[in-house]
Design a protein around this motif. Structure first.
Motif, PDB file in Angstrom:
ATOM      1  N   MET A 148      44.512  37.919  27.162  1.00  0.00           N
ATOM      2  CA  MET A 148      43.148  37.398  27.329  1.00  0.00           C
ATOM      3  C   MET A 148      42.156  38.378  26.719  1.00  0.00           C
ATOM      4  O   MET A 148      42.202  39.575  26.983  1.00  0.00           O
ATOM      5  CB  MET A 148      42.840  37.201  28.813  1.00  0.00           C
ATOM      6  CG  MET A 148      41.446  36.655  29.089  1.00  0.00           C
ATOM      7  SD  MET A 148      41.206  36.253  30.843  1.00  0.00           S
ATOM      8  CE  MET A 148      41.410  37.871  31.597  1.00  0.00           C
ATOM      9  N   LYS A 149      41.270  37.894  25.894  1.00  0.00           N
ATOM     10  CA  LYS A 149      40.244  38.724  25.265  1.00  0.00           C
ATOM     11  C   LYS A 149      39.049  38.870  26.192  1.00  0.00           C
ATOM     12  O   LYS A 149      38.787  38.022  27.027  1.00  0.00           O
ATOM     13  CB  LYS A 149      39.780  38.097  23.943  1.00  0.00           C
ATOM     14  CG  LYS A 149      40.844  38.035  22.862  1.00  0.00           C
ATOM     15  CD  LYS A 149      41.091  39.387  22.253  1.00  0.00           C
ATOM     16  CE  LYS A 149      39.952  39.784  21.336  1.00  0.00           C
ATOM     17  NZ  LYS A 149      40.194  41.109  20.716  1.00  0.00           N
ATOM     18  N   PRO A 150      38.283  40.010  26.043  1.00  0.00           N
ATOM     19  CA  PRO A 150      37.042  40.125  26.814  1.00  0.00           C
ATOM     20  C   PRO A 150      36.080  39.010  26.456  1.00  0.00           C
ATOM     21  O   PRO A 150      36.200  38.373  25.395  1.00  0.00           O
ATOM     22  CB  PRO A 150      36.495  41.492  26.385  1.00  0.00           C
ATOM     23  CG  PRO A 150      37.678  42.246  25.851  1.00  0.00           C
ATOM     24  CD  PRO A 150      38.564  41.199  25.244  1.00  0.00           C
ATOM     25  N   LEU A 151      35.131  38.752  27.336  1.00  0.00           N
ATOM     26  CA  LEU A 151      34.119  37.739  27.067  1.00  0.00           C
ATOM     27  C   LEU A 151      33.447  38.021  25.740  1.00  0.00           C
ATOM     28  O   LEU A 151      33.271  39.164  25.322  1.00  0.00           O
ATOM     29  CB  LEU A 151      33.075  37.740  28.190  1.00  0.00           C
ATOM     30  CG  LEU A 151      33.590  37.340  29.579  1.00  0.00           C
ATOM     31  CD1 LEU A 151      32.497  37.557  30.615  1.00  0.00           C
ATOM     32  CD2 LEU A 151      34.060  35.905  29.594  1.00  0.00           C
ATOM     33  N   ALA A 152      33.022  36.994  25.029  1.00  0.00           N
ATOM     34  CA  ALA A 152      32.496  37.136  23.677  1.00  0.00           C
ATOM     35  C   ALA A 152      31.224  37.965  23.653  1.00  0.00           C
ATOM     36  O   ALA A 152      30.393  37.887  24.561  1.00  0.00           O
ATOM     37  CB  ALA A 152      32.212  35.749  23.082  1.00  0.00           C
TER      38      ALA A 152
ATOM     39  N   ASN B 114      36.165  41.212  32.585  1.00  0.00           N
ATOM     40  CA  ASN B 114      35.588  39.868  32.591  1.00  0.00           C
ATOM     41  C   ASN B 114      35.082  39.479  33.980  1.00  0.00           C
ATOM     42  O   ASN B 114      34.010  38.876  34.124  1.00  0.00           O
ATOM     43  CB  ASN B 114      36.624  38.856  32.119  1.00  0.00           C
ATOM     44  CG  ASN B 114      36.910  38.947  30.632  1.00  0.00           C
ATOM     45  OD1 ASN B 114      36.152  39.576  29.887  1.00  0.00           O
ATOM     46  ND2 ASN B 114      37.998  38.353  30.192  1.00  0.00           N
ATOM     47  N   GLY B 115      35.843  39.832  35.005  1.00  0.00           N
ATOM     48  CA  GLY B 115      35.432  39.501  36.362  1.00  0.00           C
ATOM     49  C   GLY B 115      34.174  40.234  36.789  1.00  0.00           C
ATOM     50  O   GLY B 115      33.259  39.645  37.381  1.00  0.00           O
ATOM     51  N   LEU B 116      34.098  41.537  36.474  1.00  0.00           N
ATOM     52  CA  LEU B 116      32.916  42.315  36.825  1.00  0.00           C
ATOM     53  C   LEU B 116      31.691  41.845  36.041  1.00  0.00           C
ATOM     54  O   LEU B 116      30.576  41.783  36.583  1.00  0.00           O
ATOM     55  CB  LEU B 116      33.172  43.804  36.553  1.00  0.00           C
ATOM     56  CG  LEU B 116      34.113  44.504  37.536  1.00  0.00           C
ATOM     57  CD1 LEU B 116      34.582  45.834  36.968  1.00  0.00           C
ATOM     58  CD2 LEU B 116      33.426  44.707  38.889  1.00  0.00           C
TER      59      LEU B 116
ATOM     60  N   LEU C  50      32.552  48.912  36.834  1.00  0.00           N
ATOM     61  CA  LEU C  50      32.471  48.971  35.371  1.00  0.00           C
ATOM     62  C   LEU C  50      32.730  50.382  34.855  1.00  0.00           C
ATOM     63  O   LEU C  50      33.379  50.567  33.818  1.00  0.00           O
ATOM     64  CB  LEU C  50      31.103  48.477  34.906  1.00  0.00           C
ATOM     65  CG  LEU C  50      30.881  46.968  34.968  1.00  0.00           C
ATOM     66  CD1 LEU C  50      29.420  46.622  34.689  1.00  0.00           C
ATOM     67  CD2 LEU C  50      31.789  46.230  33.979  1.00  0.00           C
ATOM     68  N   ALA C  51      32.231  51.388  35.562  1.00  0.00           N
ATOM     69  CA  ALA C  51      32.484  52.766  35.145  1.00  0.00           C
ATOM     70  C   ALA C  51      33.977  53.074  35.172  1.00  0.00           C
ATOM     71  O   ALA C  51      34.505  53.760  34.284  1.00  0.00           O
ATOM     72  CB  ALA C  51      31.721  53.736  36.047  1.00  0.00           C
ATOM     73  N   SER C  52      34.679  52.552  36.171  1.00  0.00           N
ATOM     74  CA  SER C  52      36.125  52.757  36.252  1.00  0.00           C
ATOM     75  C   SER C  52      36.847  52.071  35.102  1.00  0.00           C
ATOM     76  O   SER C  52      37.793  52.628  34.524  1.00  0.00           O
ATOM     77  CB  SER C  52      36.658  52.239  37.594  1.00  0.00           C
ATOM     78  OG  SER C  52      36.137  52.974  38.670  1.00  0.00           O
ATOM     79  N   VAL C  53      36.397  50.871  34.761  1.00  0.00           N
ATOM     80  CA  VAL C  53      37.015  50.150  33.646  1.00  0.00           C
ATOM     81  C   VAL C  53      36.786  50.887  32.327  1.00  0.00           C
ATOM     82  O   VAL C  53      37.688  50.995  31.495  1.00  0.00           O
ATOM     83  CB  VAL C  53      36.473  48.706  33.575  1.00  0.00           C
ATOM     84  CG1 VAL C  53      36.908  48.031  32.273  1.00  0.00           C
ATOM     85  CG2 VAL C  53      36.962  47.896  34.764  1.00  0.00           C
ATOM     86  N   VAL C  54      35.573  51.404  32.128  1.00  0.00           N
ATOM     87  CA  VAL C  54      35.294  52.173  30.908  1.00  0.00           C
ATOM     88  C   VAL C  54      36.245  53.356  30.800  1.00  0.00           C
ATOM     89  O   VAL C  54      36.850  53.600  29.747  1.00  0.00           O
ATOM     90  CB  VAL C  54      33.829  52.664  30.897  1.00  0.00           C
ATOM     91  CG1 VAL C  54      33.615  53.684  29.781  1.00  0.00           C
ATOM     92  CG2 VAL C  54      32.875  51.495  30.715  1.00  0.00           C
ATOM     93  N   ASP C  55      36.387  54.099  31.884  1.00  0.00           N
ATOM     94  CA  ASP C  55      37.260  55.276  31.885  1.00  0.00           C
ATOM     95  C   ASP C  55      38.694  54.891  31.531  1.00  0.00           C
ATOM     96  O   ASP C  55      39.343  55.520  30.681  1.00  0.00           O
ATOM     97  CB  ASP C  55      37.201  55.949  33.249  1.00  0.00           C
ATOM     98  CG  ASP C  55      38.088  57.179  33.336  1.00  0.00           C
ATOM     99  OD1 ASP C  55      37.808  58.160  32.617  1.00  0.00           O
ATOM    100  OD2 ASP C  55      39.056  57.156  34.118  1.00  0.00           O
ATOM    101  N   ALA C  56      39.208  53.854  32.167  1.00  0.00           N
ATOM    102  CA  ALA C  56      40.585  53.435  31.926  1.00  0.00           C
ATOM    103  C   ALA C  56      40.765  52.875  30.523  1.00  0.00           C
ATOM    104  O   ALA C  56      41.789  53.121  29.860  1.00  0.00           O
ATOM    105  CB  ALA C  56      41.002  52.402  32.971  1.00  0.00           C
ATOM    106  N   ALA C  57      39.769  52.118  30.028  1.00  0.00           N
ATOM    107  CA  ALA C  57      39.866  51.529  28.694  1.00  0.00           C
ATOM    108  C   ALA C  57      39.892  52.613  27.616  1.00  0.00           C
ATOM    109  O   ALA C  57      40.635  52.512  26.625  1.00  0.00           O
ATOM    110  CB  ALA C  57      38.699  50.577  28.455  1.00  0.00           C
ATOM    111  N   LEU C  58      39.095  53.651  27.785  1.00  0.00           N
ATOM    112  CA  LEU C  58      39.091  54.744  26.801  1.00  0.00           C
ATOM    113  C   LEU C  58      40.396  55.516  26.829  1.00  0.00           C
ATOM    114  O   LEU C  58      40.886  55.955  25.781  1.00  0.00           O
ATOM    115  CB  LEU C  58      37.912  55.670  27.053  1.00  0.00           C
ATOM    116  CG  LEU C  58      36.670  55.425  26.200  1.00  0.00           C
ATOM    117  CD1 LEU C  58      36.953  55.675  24.720  1.00  0.00           C
ATOM    118  CD2 LEU C  58      36.114  54.027  26.375  1.00  0.00           C
TER     119      LEU C  58
END
Length: 367
Positions: free
Chosen positions: A1-5, A278-280, A307-315
């Motif tokens: 699943m891709k992130p929202l556009a 996407n959920g956040l 969102l900060a946690s997602v940024v950290d994990a995504a990087l």
């Protein structure tokens, strides 16, 4: 699943940001160009009513626009947030004269607006006291005026070419705290040299001091800061979240663009992070749109922390997927995005401050 556009931004702006992202993160030579570039692309007009000179739309559209810029450069998105948040203050201000005088130049990127209300937002949450004071001048023959004093250690978008900075002031006569727009050229206004940041160095971030600066009511954004801050907090934090959304999307896109073996190794983690992002994002957009965060700010705090946690994990996933290539200069933007991501937890209100607020909220509810 891709992130929202992503919301579309002008190809010319996207190309300029991609070409200069490293330079505006690591240096200051292009600091003066960011606001005009964003203004020419009409981004400051997104989510602003047409009757006020905007392109209509909602705050959610403005959040998406900031996310789109953060996809290319967090420095530019940080500046965008500062400018667009100051514009939001004018849109919600009862001071029609101030709005009509300054909104056109701000919307077109001809002048900078700086949100110096981080201290005030912490004051609203009982984290710290106001650092600025106002003393009313008593003179029946002239309009109401105040002498302003104080300093703020960190404000973004203080362009040397000219700025208005919002700041909240405690009143010595017992009146409610109020918020003024401080013009850069007023007597007693002193901008420091740029702070020596490890990244985002073209964001025109500096300290601001006012020493016996005299302003009248024509510069007052609101005479009632506490009530005003409650109204603008969803936009303040919501627009700020756009930076995290855009940066996380870019990191996840980089993972998707990596080699097949690297993608396969982190595929499950990528899918899970994309689902969380996407959920956040949907929770943020729904809450801003429906006004939920006005009366339930804790829900907004939870989204910002998530969102900060997602940024950290995504990087971290991007670093893993890029391998040695990401550690070479000029081969990818991974190193820059890691530096950018380090800023996400500390931008005011910081994640630590928000976690403390949530802990107090839960304790109060339990009692």
């Amino acid at each position: 699943m891709k992130p929202l556009a992503l919301a579309a931004i002008a190809p010319e702006l996207a190309a300029w940001l991609d070409e200069n992202a490293e330079a505006i993160d690591a240096g200051q030579d292009l600091a003066a160009q960011i606001v005009p570039q964003l203004g020419r692309a009409d981004l400051f007009r997104v989510g602003v009513p047409a009757q006020d000179g905007g392109l209509d739309g909602t705050t959610v559209d403005a959040i998406e626009a900031i996310a789109s810029v953060a996809n290319h450069s967090l420095t530019a998105a940080f500046v965008f947030w500062g400018q667009r948040t100051f514009i939001e203050y004018l849109l919600q201000s009862p001071n029609e004269g101030l709005r009509s005088r300054w909104l056109p130049a701000l919307l077109h990127g001809e002048f900078a607006g700086a949100t110096g209300l981080s201290n005030a937002m912490k004051y609203l949450s009982n984290i710290e006291s106001l650092q600025m004071s106002a003393t009313r001048l008593e003179d029946a023959d002239i309009p109401t005026r105040w002498t302003l004093n104080g300093s703020l250690p960190w404000i973004t978008n203080l362009r040397r070419e000219g700025f208005l900075a919002a700041a909240a002031f405690d009143h010595s006569d017992g009146a409610p705290p109020s918020i003024f727009a401080i013009p850069h050229n007023a007597t007693g206004v002193v901008r420091s040299d740029d702070l020596d940041l490890i990244a985002l160095r073209s964001s025109n971030t500096a300290a601001l001091r006012v020493e016996d600066t005299v302003l009248d009511a024509s510069w007052q954004i609101t005479p009632d800061a506490p009530a005003f801050l409650v109204r603008v907090r969803p936009a303040f934090l919501g627009l700020q979240c756009g930076m995290s959304i855009g940066l996380a999307r870019r990191a996840l896109d980089a993972v998707s663009d990596s080699g097949a073996a690297a993608r396969a190794a982190v595929d499950d983690e990528t899918a899970q992070l994309t689902h969380e992002l996407n959920g956040l994002s949907k929770r943020l957009f729904d809450g801003v749109q429906q006004g939920t965060f006005l009366h339930s700010p804790a829900l907004l705090f939870e989204v910002r922390i998530g969102l900060a946690s997602v940024v950290d994990a995504a990087l971290r996933l991007e670093v893993q997927a890029s391998g040695g290539r990401g550690y070479l200069r000029g081969q990818s933007g991974a190193a820059r995005r890691v530096r950018e991501a380090a800023f996400v937890p500390i931008v005011t209100p910081s994640i630590v401050q928000l976690k403390n607020q949530l802990a107090q909220h839960r304790k109060t509810n339990a009692a």
